[in-house]
Design an enzyme around this catalytic site. Structure first.
Site, PDB file in Angstrom:
ATOM      1  N   SER A 121       9.872  23.211  -8.061  1.00 47.05           N
ATOM      2  CA  SER A 121       9.175  22.421  -7.053  1.00 47.05           C
ATOM      3  C   SER A 121      10.163  21.868  -6.023  1.00 47.05           C
ATOM      4  O   SER A 121      10.758  22.615  -5.270  1.00 47.05           O
ATOM      5  CB  SER A 121       8.372  21.306  -7.730  1.00 47.05           C
ATOM      6  OG  SER A 121       7.148  21.109  -7.072  1.00 47.05           O
ATOM      7  N   LYS A 173      -9.245   2.640   4.028  1.00 46.46           N
ATOM      8  CA  LYS A 173      -8.029   1.865   3.833  1.00 46.46           C
ATOM      9  C   LYS A 173      -7.752   1.714   2.335  1.00 46.46           C
ATOM     10  O   LYS A 173      -8.653   1.392   1.555  1.00 46.46           O
ATOM     11  CB  LYS A 173      -8.183   0.480   4.476  1.00 46.46           C
ATOM     12  CG  LYS A 173      -7.004  -0.447   4.268  1.00 46.46           C
ATOM     13  CD  LYS A 173      -5.750   0.092   4.926  1.00 46.46           C
ATOM     14  CE  LYS A 173      -4.584  -0.869   4.767  1.00 46.46           C
ATOM     15  NZ  LYS A 173      -3.334  -0.312   5.307  1.00 46.46           N
TER      16      LYS A 173
END
Length: 312
Positions: A121, A173
């Site tokens: 990765s 949010k």
């Protein structure tokens, strides 16, 4: 009574003694400053050499590592670079920062990656920044993908009778939130962010490995590969260890065969005293609580991750 001559002798002896102590005090002060500023990682060769840089553990793009890479880039004595990687990855932004720093080095100096046990990765992203990738046959690499994980504890809170109230400026949010199940809208927005990071990652693989993007997508389902498998699918260049990397630098990049390999190490930012150890780590080790020290690193894993094993 003490004669005047004896007084003069005593004064001179005292003056010499005070001078000696002053000199010793200055030397001790200089030694203290040197001890504060010096760490083994600051030792540099004054001769032409090959720099060895280790990228281990979680990749977060920490400033100490970025500063080190910048110094290697600017050093006229570094003629080639070996990046030793033993990492399952880390944050996507941190891996991007390391990638860009290594690419700057590679503009003027040959850079080769040597994969150790794991270079997956974000560790593989670091390797992509180099000019050549060498891995052991049993190295774990690949894991081309991006993950965004977060806890969701709403049922637990209901069970213990806790309710979280929020006042926020917009419905997205601080989402996704651990206090409620993920809505379809939040999942869609979060997945778009993951896809954007994934497109960046696969684009790097296609560009750096000279592979068609369609082929890269076939290889990018998140799986890991051994070094032997990786060379078959062209994710790496060669099997072997550091001796193979050095041979490539000498034969392909024409570096002198007698160049010394010098370890370049970042300054340990946990070491506020400059003596190469952390007092907090020392206490944790003495109490048998080394895992708590590792937990500090895990706490940095926020945001998008390019990490082979999230439980790390």
């Amino acid at each position: 009574m003490i004669s005047e001559a004896e007084l003069i002798v005593d004064r001179r002896r005292l003056k010499r003694s005070v001078t000696l102590w002053r000199i010793l005090a200055v030397l001790l002060a200089v030694g203290a400053v040197v001890a504060l500023l010096w760490t083994p990682g600051n030792v540099r060769s004054f001769e032409d050499h090959i720099a060895r840089i280790r990228i281990d553990g979680l990749i977060t793009g920490d400033q100490a590592t970025l500063d080190l890479l910048k110094k290697v880039e600017e050093s006229r004595k570094v003629k080639g670079v070996i990046i030793r990687i033993d990492s399952p990855g880390g944050t996507t932004a941190g891996s991007e920062a390391i990638y860009e720093a290594v690419r700057k080095i590679a503009k003027d100096k040959p850079v080769v990656a040597v994969m150790d046990t794991v270079a997956a990765s974000g560790g593989y992203i670091t390797a992509l920044a180099t000019d050549r990738i060498v891995a052991r046959g049993n190295t774990i690499t690949g894991s081309i993908g991006v993950i965004f994980s977060f806890p969701e504890v709403s049922k637990l809170l209901d069970t213990i009778g806790v309710k979280m109230e929020e006042l926020k400026s917009g419905d997205l949010k601080a989402e996704p939130s651990p206090y409620r199940p993920v809505s379809d809208k939040v999942r869609e927005v979060s997945m778009a962010m993951v896809k954007d990071g994934f497109d960046w990652f696969t684009g790097l693989v296609a560009e750096r490995r000279n592979l068609p993007i369609e082929r890269v997508r076939e290889l990018s389902d998140g799986r890991v590969y051994t070094g032997r498998q990786a060379i078959t699918v062209k994710l790496i260049d060669e099997l072997g260890g550091e001796e193979v990397a050095v041979s490539w630098l000498e034969t392909e990049k024409k570096l002198a065969a007698d160049l010394e390999i010098v370890d370049w190490k970042p300054r340990d930012t946990r070491d506020t005293a400059g003596f190469g150890f952390s007092a907090a780590d020392l206490v944790l080790r003495a109490l048998g609580l080394e895992s708590l020290s590792a937990g500090v690193e895990r706490a940095k894993l926020d945001g998008l991750l390019v990490l082979w094993h999230p439980a790390f």
